[in-house]
Write an enzyme that holds these catalytic residues in place. Structure first.
Site, PDB file in Angstrom:
ATOM      1  N   PRO A   7       0.816  -1.275   0.050  1.00 54.25           N
ATOM      2  CA  PRO A   7       0.040  -0.104  -0.071  1.00 54.25           C
ATOM      3  C   PRO A   7       1.079   1.259  -0.005  1.00 54.25           C
ATOM      4  CG  PRO A   7      -0.623  -1.519   1.738  1.00 54.25           C
ATOM      5  CD  PRO A   7       0.413  -1.881   1.177  1.00 54.25           C
ATOM      6  N   LYS A  58      -7.843  -9.038 -44.178  1.00 55.52           N
ATOM      7  CA  LYS A  58      -8.085 -10.517 -44.273  1.00 55.52           C
ATOM      8  C   LYS A  58      -6.749 -11.156 -43.248  1.00 55.52           C
ATOM      9  CE  LYS A  58      -9.364 -11.563 -48.829  1.00 55.52           C
ATOM     10  NZ  LYS A  58      -9.285 -12.055 -50.317  1.00 55.52           N
ATOM     11  N   PHE A  59      -5.703 -10.073 -43.078  1.00 49.78           N
ATOM     12  CA  PHE A  59      -4.520 -10.676 -42.059  1.00 49.78           C
ATOM     13  C   PHE A  59      -5.369 -10.469 -40.977  1.00 49.78           C
ATOM     14  CE2 PHE A  59      -1.144  -9.973 -39.255  1.00 49.78           C
ATOM     15  CZ  PHE A  59      -0.247 -10.742 -39.713  1.00 49.78           C
ATOM     16  N   ASN A  60      -6.012  -9.530 -40.447  1.00 47.26           N
ATOM     17  CA  ASN A  60      -6.858  -9.869 -39.130  1.00 47.26           C
ATOM     18  C   ASN A  60      -7.706 -10.753 -38.973  1.00 47.26           C
ATOM     19  OD1 ASN A  60      -5.524  -7.715 -37.745  1.00 47.26           O
ATOM     20  ND2 ASN A  60      -7.002  -6.091 -38.462  1.00 47.26           N
ATOM     21  N   LEU A  61      -8.510 -11.233 -39.994  1.00 52.71           N
ATOM     22  CA  LEU A  61      -9.230 -12.244 -39.873  1.00 52.71           C
ATOM     23  C   LEU A  61      -8.383 -13.693 -39.487  1.00 52.71           C
ATOM     24  CD1 LEU A  61     -11.856 -11.934 -42.885  1.00 52.71           C
ATOM     25  CD2 LEU A  61     -12.189 -11.470 -40.456  1.00 52.71           C
ATOM     26  N   HIS A  99       3.645   1.826 -33.678  1.00 49.29           N
ATOM     27  CA  HIS A  99       3.809   1.376 -35.016  1.00 49.29           C
ATOM     28  C   HIS A  99       3.725   2.756 -35.885  1.00 49.29           C
ATOM     29  CE1 HIS A  99       2.854  -2.593 -33.669  1.00 49.29           C
ATOM     30  NE2 HIS A  99       2.999  -2.995 -34.910  1.00 49.29           N
ATOM     31  N   HIS A 141       8.458  -1.101 -37.139  1.00 50.13           N
ATOM     32  CA  HIS A 141       8.535  -1.017 -38.696  1.00 50.13           C
ATOM     33  C   HIS A 141       9.547   0.197 -39.277  1.00 50.13           C
ATOM     34  CE1 HIS A 141       5.773  -4.197 -38.870  1.00 50.13           C
ATOM     35  NE2 HIS A 141       4.758  -3.558 -38.319  1.00 50.13           N
ATOM     36  N   PRO A 156       3.954 -14.317 -34.669  1.00 48.15           N
ATOM     37  CA  PRO A 156       4.641 -15.557 -34.717  1.00 48.15           C
ATOM     38  C   PRO A 156       3.415 -16.486 -35.310  1.00 48.15           C
ATOM     39  CG  PRO A 156       5.498 -14.639 -32.760  1.00 48.15           C
ATOM     40  CD  PRO A 156       4.334 -13.858 -33.365  1.00 48.15           C
TER      41      PRO A 156
HETATM   42 ZN   LIG Z   1       3.016  -5.110 -35.160  1.00 50.60          ZN
END
Ligand SMILES: [Zn+2]
Length: 870
Positions: A323, A493-496, A690, A712, A769
């Site tokens: 605390p 599509k990547f997200n799906l 990002h 990136h 991954p």
């Molecule tokens: Zn990323």
């Protein structure tokens, strides 16, 4: 430390004396000591004189020259002499006594100890254990022996630690010997070596003898060889064991590898008017960044000095809540940014941050500067020059670098620390792992009620029945979470692909933390990933986990998931990622304006910082949160913000604000939050979004101003100006070429190798991954493919790994442990090849080139920082 080194030397010395005359050896040390004292004085003088005279960058080489020459020959220090010294220590007869490498080491150390600025590469040149095996070859030459026999009397007793103190004063040697994990690791991996290194810590005579005592002919050889290599007891041992000729050949070259061929390609003439103009513009941009980016008032290495070089103690109770009283601070949201006041009645805010108007003005200024023709031309030219310098450096020094790596004991690519600086938690396991997990759950807990769908509760078995699937049917192809050619340029599509078998219900059951089973499955999966990481020991990860901003309770929910499931590992840190989905929530009616979202994301953080008792679990969780990220598809078209944007409260239209708008408000709130957290002694949360994966240059211009480092940064290839600025500011880029290959950029077009050659601060990371990698060690897979395709050398890979540690948010003691206790110093001084396996010449080359570039841009008046920023 002193004591340790003493003991280490004492024990090693004892080891060496097995089978040799005790008297002769101690006599040798005595003699050495006497000489030390004389030579040390000499050295200090000459070294210091030189320091005043000459501040040039090649001080490593010159110093090592000098130490050998000044103390030994007392004449000029030309390179050939140096290398001849290095290569053939015994070929000069005139000064055979002082030419023993161990003598040279012992005399050099006191002088270094005396100087406050220890030229970094230097002690290692002298102290590298391998170097000492050099005498092995000429063991019987007799040149060395007299050293041990002819000795002046010394005032000190040969018995006990005192004798060795002055000889073994080098911190670095001490560091190496004590090296914590090194010895652990050797225990585990390399039995041959451990026997000799362990006593360095243990220092019990009996133990020592045991260690030295060979258990088999093979181990005898190994042990003796290590003694020779590590600690050079010249003369005594060499006759006994002839070292392997190839190894000896490498080792004999040791001192030489610390020298390298330098380039001097800076033009002599003054810059033209046009160049000068561009340089001034670059300076302006760099100053703008300084104005914004959050820096800690006091560096962690100033707050916490590392005296104990051993492995930092694991945190046994990471979720223990102590605390803490609430402070008097108050805060309120004004125009999208939380303002902090010292107390209720105070009028003036504590941590003012630059407002949105000046941010957008400055961002436009940067965008304007980098689009100027002459800026583009010059920056392009400078970047090309950087690239050429690197390629020349490799041409001239690649072999030496490799030699240096060979001679760094114990370390190689596999056991240098690598941090996966950019990986999303919800895809941190690979597909095979997820598949195995699903199958095992289906087998072991089929009757667990896991989801509420279409008005009823379903057990796991029922879920699979509803999908017409059995455990036996399941395979990786059916799971279908991997990115493929259909995902290229299709972020949607990547997200799906996050939906196992294309089923959102499986995603909810297995990959969400706020489901009917309170994320138990995901927590179990996460723990398995953690234990894999721990097993690999040298791989770390910073997992990015989402806060959406739909409601304020998200923070408590996330924290309780982490704390209740005890998701903690020494190899893991957390980042928070904020998906830029305002338009989606607005559409769903969850938020009224952008302001609602900001309230949901940031107010709980201020509440818990002011009064930890208000969210105890969040308070302990935040101790392991080191960064804040923004994620989404950057390629979506957006309108560039103007100087006078609507405030977040006014932003109630259905459109998503531009990237830079998000970036400013995330940055500004984090800035005041961090100021507040810093003032209360709490760890800060760096802005690491990002940026530049796709989309406009605005993203990179915005993050140049406000981000600590970015994920990136591929689009820097499109703007020489920005790329050059990122280089000058050494902003970390956590790049994921394999992920780019699935989404935005073919592998062979990835700018990573170019950025790396130019000296941008790049690291390799995995991103996802689950969707991308095939093996159990995704980070190694990432390194491996980069190495193969781009022909990166072991040295390159180790440099990238070293960068990743710097970019990561792991705490100071761990970084010191992983890459060297002086890691916060720029240049070769901060490098420890025994930890990083990066040769000094590489670090020095990078540092020199960067300094030259800063000098160029600052027209010769740059103030080069000696330490990294925190
Ligand atoms: Zn990323």
């Amino acid at each position: 430390m002193e004591d340790h080194s003493t003991k280490a030397w004492f024990s090693l010395c004892l080891a060496a004396m097995v089978g040799a005359s005790v008297a002769a050896a101690s006599a040798f040390w005595l003699h050495k000591r006497a000489l030390d004292e004389m030579l040390a004085r000499l050295d200090i003088e000459t070294v210091e004189r030189r320091k005043y005279k000459n501040r040039s960058n090649s001080r490593n080489r010159r110093l090592s020259d000098k130490i050998t020459k000044d103390s030994v020959l007392g004449s000029s220090n030309s390179l050939p002499e140096m290398s001849s010294f290095a290569n053939g220590i015994d070929n000069s007869k005139s000064d055979n006594k002082t030419r023993s490498p161990s003598m040279e080491r012992s005399d050099s150390q006191p002088s270094f100890a005396a100087m406050s600025a220890i030229p970094p590469g230097l002690p290692r040149v002298q102290t590298r254990r391998d170097g000492q095996s050099t005498p092995g070859k000429r063991s019987s030459s007799g040149v060395q022996r007299p050293v041990a026999v002819i000795r002046p009397t010394t005032p000190r007793s040969p018995v006990g630690g005192g004798v060795f103190e002055s000889m073994e004063g080098s911190d670095e040697e001490d560091h190496v010997l004590h090296n914590d994990d090194d010895s652990n690791f050797m225990m585990a991996d390399e039995e041959g070596e451990i026997g000799t290194l362990a006593p360095a810590d243990g220092v019990v005579e009996n133990e020592l003898e045991e260690n030295v005592k060979p258990k088999s002919p093979g181990s005898e050889k190994a042990t003796a060889a290590t003694i020779i290599r590590s600690h050079s007891i010249p003369g005594e041992l060499h006759g006994m064991h002839a070292p392997d000729p190839v190894a000896a050949d490498i080792l004999r070259k040791i001192p030489e590898q610390e020298t390298f061929v330098r380039l001097n390609v800076s033009p002599l003439e003054a810059p033209s008017d046009e160049e000068e103009e561009v340089c001034l513009l670059m300076q302006e941009c760099l100053k703008l960044r300084d104005k914004y980016v959050f820096r800690e008032r006091e560096h962690p290495w100033e707050k916490e000095e590392i005296t104990d070089p051993s492995t930092p103690k694991p945190n046994l109770d990471p979720f223990n809540y102590q605390p803490e009283p609430a402070s008097m601070h108050t805060f309120k949201m004004v125009d999208g940014v939380v303002r902090v006041y010292p107390h209720e009645a105070a009028e003036e805010e504590l941590y003012p941050v630059l407002d949105a108007t000046s941010f957008f003005t400055d961002m436009h200024r940067i965008l304007r500067i980098i689009s100027l023709g002459n800026v583009r031309t010059l920056c392009h030219h400078r970047l090309r020059l950087l690239e050429q310098k690197f390629s020349l450096h490799l041409m001239l020094n690649a072999d030496r670098e490799f030699l240096a790596q060979k001679s760094a004991p114990h370390r190689d690519l596999y056991n240098v620390r690598k941090v996966d600086t950019h990986v999303h938690h919800s895809s941190c396991m690979n597909q095979k792992h997820l598949l195995r997990f699903i199958k095992s759950k289906l087998r072991k807990e089929p009757d667990e009620v896991v989801i509420f769908r279409d008005g009823k509760y379903l057990t796991l078995r029922e879920v699979f029945e509803s999908l017409d699937l059995t455990g036996y049917d399941l395979n990786v192809d059916l799971l279908d979470v991997h990115a493929d050619k259909n995902t290229f340029h299709r972020f949607d599509k990547f997200n799906l692909k996050y939906n196992p078998c294309g089923q959102s219900r499986l995603r909810e059951i297995f990959l969400k933390q706020d489901n009917l089973i309170q994320g138990r499955f995901l927590a179990e999966l996460t723990k398995q990933v953690f234990s894999d990481l721990q097993a690999s020991k040298y791989q770390m990860a910073e997992y990015r986990i989402s806060i959406y901003g739909r409601k304020q309770s998200e923070w408590d929910q996330l924290a309780s998931w982490i704390v209740n499931n005890e998701l903690y590992s020494e190899n893991v840190m957390w980042l928070i990622q904020l998906p830029r989905l305002y338009n989606v929530y607005k559409d769903m009616g969850i938020v009224t304006s952008f302001q609602t979202l900001l309230d949901n994301v940031f107010l709980p953080l201020f509440e818990v910082t002011v009064d930890p008792a208000s969210h105890p679990q969040l308070h302990v969780f935040l101790k392991q949160v080191v960064g804040f990220d923004m994620v989404d598809d950057e390629s979506k078209p957006e309108r560039r913000p103007t100087k006078h944007m609507q405030t977040p409260e006014q932003w109630n239209n259905p459109f998503n604000p531009a990237y830079s708008y998000w970036a400013y408000y995330a940055y500004a709130n984090l800035y005041t939050l961090n100021k507040l957290r810093e003032s209360k002694g709490m760890p800060t949360i760096k802005f690491r979004p990002h940026s530049g994966e796709a989309g406009d240059l605005d993203h990179l211009a915005a993050t140049f101003l406000v981000a600590h480092n970015i994920a990136h940064g591929n689009n820097l290839r499109k703007s020489p100006g920005l790329q050059y600025l990122y280089y000058l500011a050494q902003i970390g880029l956590s790049m994921s070429p394999l992920s780019n290959n699935s989404l935005f950029l073919d592998y062979h077009r990835n700018p990573f190798p170019m950025f790396f050659a130019r000296g941008l601060n790049v690291s390799l990371s995995t991103d996802d991954p689950l969707q991308i990698h095939l093996t159990k060690e995704p980070l190694v897979e990432e390194y491996s493919i980069a190495a193969q395709v781009w022909k990166l050398s072991a040295c390159d890979l180790c440099e990238i790994a070293r960068n990743s540690v710097y970019q990561s948010g792991f705490f100071h003691p761990l970084k010191a442990h992983w890459v060297g206790k002086n890691y916060f110093k720029r240049g070769p001084e901060g490098n420890d090849i025994h930890k990083t396996n990066v040769p000094h010449m590489r670090v020095e080359f990078r540092h020199e080139v960067w300094r030259e570039e800063l000098q160029y841009v600052n027209l010769g008046e740059a103030i080069i920082p000696e330490e990294y920023e925190s």
